[in-house]
Scaffold this motif. Structure first.
Motif, short mmCIF file in Angstrom:
data_model
loop_
_atom_site.label_atom_id
_atom_site.label_comp_id
_atom_site.label_asym_id
_atom_site.label_seq_id
_atom_site.Cartn_x
_atom_site.Cartn_y
_atom_site.Cartn_z
N ASP A 1 -15.61 -8.14 3.14
CA ASP A 1 -14.39 -8.97 3.35
C ASP A 1 -14.26 -9.41 4.81
N GLY B 1 -0.20 -8.43 9.26
CA GLY B 1 -0.49 -7.61 8.08
C GLY B 1 -1.26 -6.36 8.44
N ALA B 2 -1.11 -5.35 7.55
CA ALA B 2 -1.82 -4.07 7.76
C ALA B 2 -2.29 -3.51 6.43
N GLY B 3 -2.58 -4.40 5.47
CA GLY B 3 -3.11 -3.96 4.17
C GLY B 3 -4.64 -3.98 4.20
N ALA C 1 -6.92 -6.31 3.45
CA ALA C 1 -7.59 -7.46 4.07
C ALA C 1 -7.49 -7.35 5.59
N SER D 1 6.02 -3.20 7.89
CA SER D 1 6.18 -1.74 7.80
C SER D 1 5.59 -1.11 9.06
N SER E 1 0.10 -11.08 2.20
CA SER E 1 0.02 -11.85 0.96
C SER E 1 1.10 -12.92 0.88
N LEU F 1 0.93 -16.41 -1.24
CA LEU F 1 0.07 -16.27 -2.42
C LEU F 1 0.80 -16.77 -3.67
N ALA G 1 -5.84 -15.67 5.10
CA ALA G 1 -6.68 -14.98 4.12
C ALA G 1 -6.31 -15.40 2.70
N VAL G 2 -5.07 -15.87 2.52
CA VAL G 2 -4.63 -16.30 1.19
C VAL G 2 -5.46 -17.51 0.77
N MET H 1 -13.28 -17.35 3.91
CA MET H 1 -13.53 -15.90 3.84
C MET H 1 -14.07 -15.51 2.47
N LEU H 2 -13.49 -16.12 1.44
CA LEU H 2 -13.89 -15.77 0.07
C LEU H 2 -15.33 -16.19 -0.21
N GLN I 1 -17.82 -13.93 1.86
CA GLN I 1 -18.03 -12.56 1.36
C GLN I 1 -19.00 -12.61 0.18
P1 NDP Z 1 -2.09 -5.47 0.58
O1 NDP Z 1 -1.12 -5.36 -0.53
O2 NDP Z 1 -3.04 -4.36 0.88
O3 NDP Z 1 -1.27 -5.79 1.96
C1 NDP Z 1 -0.25 -6.76 1.96
C2 NDP Z 1 0.22 -7.00 3.40
O4 NDP Z 1 1.14 -8.09 3.37
C3 NDP Z 1 0.95 -5.82 4.04
O5 NDP Z 1 0.69 -5.79 5.41
C4 NDP Z 1 2.43 -6.19 3.79
O6 NDP Z 1 3.30 -5.64 4.75
C5 NDP Z 1 2.36 -7.67 3.98
N1 NDP Z 1 3.48 -8.37 3.32
C6 NDP Z 1 3.60 -8.67 2.00
N2 NDP Z 1 4.76 -9.33 1.77
C7 NDP Z 1 5.38 -9.45 2.99
C8 NDP Z 1 6.60 -10.04 3.43
N3 NDP Z 1 7.43 -10.66 2.56
N4 NDP Z 1 6.91 -10.00 4.74
C9 NDP Z 1 6.09 -9.40 5.63
N5 NDP Z 1 4.91 -8.80 5.27
C10 NDP Z 1 4.56 -8.84 3.97
O7 NDP Z 1 -2.89 -6.83 0.30
P2 NDP Z 1 -4.37 -7.21 0.79
O8 NDP Z 1 -4.50 -6.85 2.22
O9 NDP Z 1 -5.37 -6.71 -0.16
O10 NDP Z 1 -4.35 -8.80 0.62
C11 NDP Z 1 -3.59 -9.64 1.48
C12 NDP Z 1 -3.90 -11.08 1.15
O11 NDP Z 1 -5.26 -11.36 1.50
C13 NDP Z 1 -3.76 -11.43 -0.35
O12 NDP Z 1 -3.15 -12.68 -0.46
C14 NDP Z 1 -5.19 -11.49 -0.83
O13 NDP Z 1 -5.35 -12.40 -1.89
C15 NDP Z 1 -5.91 -12.01 0.41
N6 NDP Z 1 -7.32 -11.67 0.43
C16 NDP Z 1 -8.19 -12.70 0.61
C17 NDP Z 1 -9.54 -12.47 0.65
C18 NDP Z 1 -10.44 -13.63 0.84
O14 NDP Z 1 -11.65 -13.48 0.66
N7 NDP Z 1 -9.94 -14.80 1.22
C19 NDP Z 1 -10.10 -11.12 0.51
C20 NDP Z 1 -9.10 -10.09 0.37
C21 NDP Z 1 -7.75 -10.38 0.32
P3 NDP Z 1 3.95 -4.16 4.57
O15 NDP Z 1 2.92 -3.19 5.06
O16 NDP Z 1 5.16 -4.23 5.43
O17 NDP Z 1 4.27 -4.02 3.11
#
Ligand code: NDP
Length: 286
Positions: A107, A132-134, A136, A158, A200, A203, A227-228, A253-254, A257
């Motif tokens: 990724d 973001g801190a998920g 991706a 968060s 996200s 999305l 990333a979306v 990115m998609l 990968q």
């Molecule tokens: P996760 O669920 O692991 O993380 C989501 C992140 O988004 C967290 O940091 C969360 O913050 C934040 N978030 C969500 N809603 C809000 C909001 N309303 N306000 C502020 N922060 C918000 O998701 P992923 O990391 O797996 O995926 C993130 C995006 O990346 C997705 O859209 C996915 O489709 C895309 N993606 C794209 C790839 C590509 O190849 N282009 C590959 C992988 C992912 P908090 O911690 O505060 O909840």
């Protein structure tokens, strides 16, 4: 030469998985290079992952992609984990080497290849802000750190999740990664080279949502990445364009990968143009 009716198998395990478009670009690549390979998109529930990986071994599959909910759970079923995937703590691609299954994470590498090839930006010495801190964000921040970015500022809603990720990745990579909680509106400073949305927000179906940021002070030429990929033209990408800033959408990115996965599995260079076109067709974008 005797006939060979046996195809090499790769695929994707996830749940839900039906809307994952990776198979369309991999199959197009196999056809373009005349390879007798198949990519199977398979719905695998969490509790069946162990058996599914046993199936990978039994079928002699050359590798698989993992998506939700398997990217972390798969680690314990593999023989080796690549160093970057170990830092990220998640695997999205498994490749076979002899009898061993090796976990990789493409990724962040896909993001980096898009940055270099599509946006012509070399990350070394650059100042990044990652929203973001998920999963991706973790993959992207790790690869930026390993590529020599001079400053990576993570901004997340968060605080606990953001602080934890940054402390973990900073200690593992020894790179300058910092955290800032997301204020009501995050104002992008004029020393930022690249802004990445790895949340996200935007999305489908929430396509009108936009990260709460102010880019009015951004330096001319700051690259805005998302990333979306569904839709690729997010509100953020549109706003950046309207502001005259260069952009890199999530399709980049998609596709990369997938390109890297193809190369890991087949050992051959990937037909990138074919894969990009197949992905756009599969997602119904022009
Ligand atoms: P996760 O669920 O692991 O993380 C989501 C992140 O988004 C967290 O940091 C969360 O913050 C934040 N978030 C969500 N809603 C809000 C909001 N309303 N306000 C502020 N922060 C918000 O998701 P992923 O990391 O797996 O995926 C993130 C995006 O990346 C997705 O859209 C996915 O489709 C895309 N993606 C794209 C790839 C590509 O190849 N282009 C590959 C992988 C992912 P908090 O911690 O505060 O909840």
């Amino acid at each position: 030469m005797p006939a060979n009716f046996r195809a090499e198998l790769v695929g994707c395990f996830g749940q839900p998985v039906a809307e994952n478009p990776t198979g369309a670009m991999q199959e197009a690549a196999f056809q373009a290079l005349g390879l007798n390979w198949r990519y199977l998109t398979v719905e695998v529930p969490a509790e069946q992952l162990r058996d599914a990986i046993t199936g990978v071994r039994a079928f002699g599959m050359r590798g698989v992609n993992l998506t939700i909910p398997h990217k972390v759970a798969v680690l314990e079923h593999l023989d080796h984990i690549a160093p970057e995937a170990a830092i990220i703590g998640a695997v999205n691609t498994v490749r076979r080497e002899g009898d061993c299954l090796i976990g990789e994470n493409t990724d962040g590498k896909g993001f980096l290849r898009g940055l270099r090839q599509d946006a012509k930006v070399e990350p070394k010495g650059k100042h990044f802000v990652v929203l973001g801190a998920g999963g991706a964000a973790r993959a992207i921040v790790t690869e930026l750190a390993l590529a020599g970015a001079s400053d990576v500022l993570v901004v997340n809603r968060s605080i606990a999740r953001g602080e934890e990720m940054v402390a973990d990745l900073a200690s593992k990579t020894k790179a300058p990664i910092r955290f800032q909680p997301w204020p009501s509106v995050y104002s992008v400073a004029d020393d930022v080279d690249v802004l990445v949305n790895a949340t996200s927000i935007g999305l489908y179906p929430d396509v009108d949502s936009m990260p709460a940021i102010d880019i009015r002070k951004a330096r001319p030429g700051m690259l805005v990445c998302d990333a979306v990929f569904n839709p690729p033209e997010t509100s953020l990408i549109r706003a950046a364009r309207e502001h005259g800033l260069p952009v890199l959408d999530g399709l980049s990115m998609l596709v990369y990968q997938g390109v890297i996965g193809f190369e890991l599995w087949t050992g051959q260079g990937a037909p990138e143009i074919v894969m990009k076109a197949a992905l756009r067709r599969a997602l119904g974008v022009g």
